[in-house]
Design an enzyme around this catalytic site. Structure first.
Site, short mmCIF file in Angstrom:
data_model
loop_
_atom_site.label_atom_id
_atom_site.label_comp_id
_atom_site.label_asym_id
_atom_site.label_seq_id
_atom_site.Cartn_x
_atom_site.Cartn_y
_atom_site.Cartn_z
N ARG A 1 6.59 1.17 9.53
CA ARG A 1 5.46 1.50 10.38
C ARG A 1 5.92 1.89 11.78
O ARG A 1 6.81 1.23 12.33
CB ARG A 1 4.57 0.26 10.51
CG ARG A 1 3.27 0.46 9.85
CD ARG A 1 2.37 -0.72 9.93
NE ARG A 1 1.44 -0.59 8.82
CZ ARG A 1 0.65 -1.54 8.39
NH1 ARG A 1 0.66 -2.72 8.99
NH2 ARG A 1 -0.16 -1.34 7.39
N GLU B 1 5.99 4.46 0.48
CA GLU B 1 4.86 4.76 -0.41
C GLU B 1 5.29 4.72 -1.88
O GLU B 1 4.56 4.25 -2.74
CB GLU B 1 4.24 6.12 -0.07
CG GLU B 1 3.45 6.13 1.24
CD GLU B 1 2.28 5.15 1.26
OE1 GLU B 1 1.77 4.78 0.18
OE2 GLU B 1 1.88 4.74 2.37
N THR C 1 3.31 -2.58 -6.28
CA THR C 1 4.19 -3.67 -5.83
C THR C 1 3.73 -4.21 -4.48
O THR C 1 3.31 -3.45 -3.61
CB THR C 1 5.65 -3.14 -5.73
OG1 THR C 1 5.96 -2.47 -6.95
CG2 THR C 1 6.64 -4.27 -5.55
N TYR D 1 -3.26 10.39 -3.64
CA TYR D 1 -3.19 9.29 -2.67
C TYR D 1 -1.93 9.39 -1.82
O TYR D 1 -1.98 9.37 -0.59
CB TYR D 1 -3.24 7.91 -3.37
CG TYR D 1 -2.67 6.86 -2.44
CD1 TYR D 1 -3.44 6.39 -1.39
CD2 TYR D 1 -1.34 6.45 -2.55
CE1 TYR D 1 -2.90 5.51 -0.46
CE2 TYR D 1 -0.79 5.58 -1.63
CZ TYR D 1 -1.57 5.11 -0.59
OH TYR D 1 -1.04 4.26 0.33
N ASP E 1 -6.78 4.15 -2.23
CA ASP E 1 -5.97 3.32 -3.14
C ASP E 1 -6.84 2.14 -3.58
O ASP E 1 -8.05 2.11 -3.30
CB ASP E 1 -4.66 2.87 -2.46
CG ASP E 1 -4.90 1.83 -1.37
OD1 ASP E 1 -6.08 1.65 -0.96
OD2 ASP E 1 -3.93 1.19 -0.93
#
Ligand code: SF4
Length: 381
Positions: free
Chosen positions: A27, A43, A49, A126, A144
């Site tokens: 991030r 991603e 997961t 997505y 998602d």
């Protein structure tokens, strides 16, 4: 939602996110700038997961493959070995193929539009929206599992969220709401809300930043949403694993290049209903690994093993019996262990390895589990 409501909803959501977001290594926050390669990698890893599982794998990947070019240049077996334990190995293969395409067709830069991102192997609607918005600031929507749940509750959507018409509706809502400014932060805020506040079982509505926009909490018990159509029951199959030992080493074979765990390594494994040619007479015969482990059933397996590898085994002992769940199958693993009595390994059918020399052979979790239960034989490590 009216324009005014939508504006207030986004403002509250973003303010909450900028204050409460988790510090995740991919991030952009504090001194860390966004890195499109890191976004692509995260991603791929986050599909199916949990974040906590992904973090150490992410660090190991970027230490080994610092750039898209490094990943593109890597050997597939090295990529699979690093991915080992994360499961859903098709993601690793697709990621590797995507890195190659980025280098060859996009000059080494992760594409910035949804249209180009969709050309990459393994990238669906997505993932393309997530990379375009988070890595490049494009006004692209994401839906998602977290977003589906949040929208179903916020908008009081009672129709099953996995029905095609509802999916279309959810994407239309997402596309309508995603802002021009900070779409990446907004998308991450929605997903973060689903992961941290609007959780599946116990939504924390009392601390929810968009509480006052939520029809779910106002008109029903939000925990009952979303509704889903029942999934197809997974198929039950049996894999019979044969741990064949000779001079302290075990035989390993590589799986086919297509299908489940493709190209990964395993102890020789007989899957459901393998047709085998018997040594005596050459007649074909069907082997059923799920048959009860009688002496006759074991004899058939030994014949199958001999046909395949050219090795005659001593009488096997069962060392483990466990179940592994994949998306579409419930796989029962039955592990038999036996010493090689005689014979010569047929060329290109397998390799001999000590159990402490397997680092370069990527293997699935159930195969690792099968090995944990082996009885150490004389001469074994
Ligand atoms: Fe989810 Fe509750 Fe927030 Fe509604 S108020 S979005 S149900 S956490």
């Amino acid at each position: 939602m009216t324009q005014e409501h939508a504006k207030a909803f986004r403002r509250r959501l973003l303010a909450w996110y900028r204050k409460e977001r988790r510090d995740l290594p991919w991030r952009a926050m504090n001194d860390r700038a966004v890195n499109p390669y890191h976004v692509l990698l995260s991603e791929a890893m986050l599909q199916q997961t949990q974040v906590a599982t992904v973090v150490p794998y992410f660090h190991r990947f970027i230490e080994t493959f610092a750039t898209v070019q490094d990943l593109a240049d890597a050997d597939e077996q090295q990529v699979l070995t690093l991915w080992q334990g994360l499961g859903y190995y098709r993601r690793a293969r697709n990621l590797h193929a995507a890195a190659k395409m980025i280098v060859n067709a996009f000059n080494g830069e992760v594409p910035s539009t949804v249209e180009d991102l969709l050309k990459l192997p393994g990238v669906g609607k997505y993932t393309a929206g997530a990379i375009a918005s988070i890595a490049h600031g494009a006004q692209a929507a994401v839906v998602d599992g977290n977003v589906e749940r949040v929208f179903a509750r916020l908008m009081l959507i009672q129709a099953p969220i996995n029905a095609p018409a509802t999916k279309k509706q959810l994407w239309a809502i997402a596309e309508d709401l995603v802002p021009k400014s900070s779409p990446g932060d907004y998308n991450q805020a929605l997903m973060e809300l689903g992961a941290m506040v609007c959780t599946p079982k116990l939504p924390k509505c009392f601390v929810c930043p968009v509480h006052e926009h939520c029809r779910g909490v106002a008109e029903t018990n939000p925990e009952t949403l979303p509704n889903k159509l029942a999934k197809k029951k997974p198929k039950a199959v049996t894999h019979l694993v044969i741990a064949a030992e000779r001079n302290g080493k075990y035989l390993f074979e590589q799986r086919p290049s297509k299908g489940l765990w493709s190209n990964m390594w395993q102890l020789p494994t007989c899957e459901e209903l393998v047709v085998s040619r018997r040594r005596s007479g050459g007649a074909t015969q069907t082997i059923n690994p799920s048959a009860a482990r009688t002496a006759a059933a074991n004899a058939e397996i030994l014949d199958w093993f001999c046909d395949r590898f050219g090795l005659i085994l001593e009488h096997p002992a069962q060392t483990a019996d466990f179940t592994h769940q994949t998306t579409h199958r419930t796989i029962r693993f039955v592990v038999l262990q036996a010493c090689v009595q005689s014979g010569r390994l047929k060329p290109k059918t397998g390799v001999w390895r000590k159990l402490n020399q397997l680092d370069d052979l990527p293997m699935s979790n159930p195969q690792r589990q099968a090995m944990q239960n082996l009885n150490v034989l004389p001469g074994s490590p």
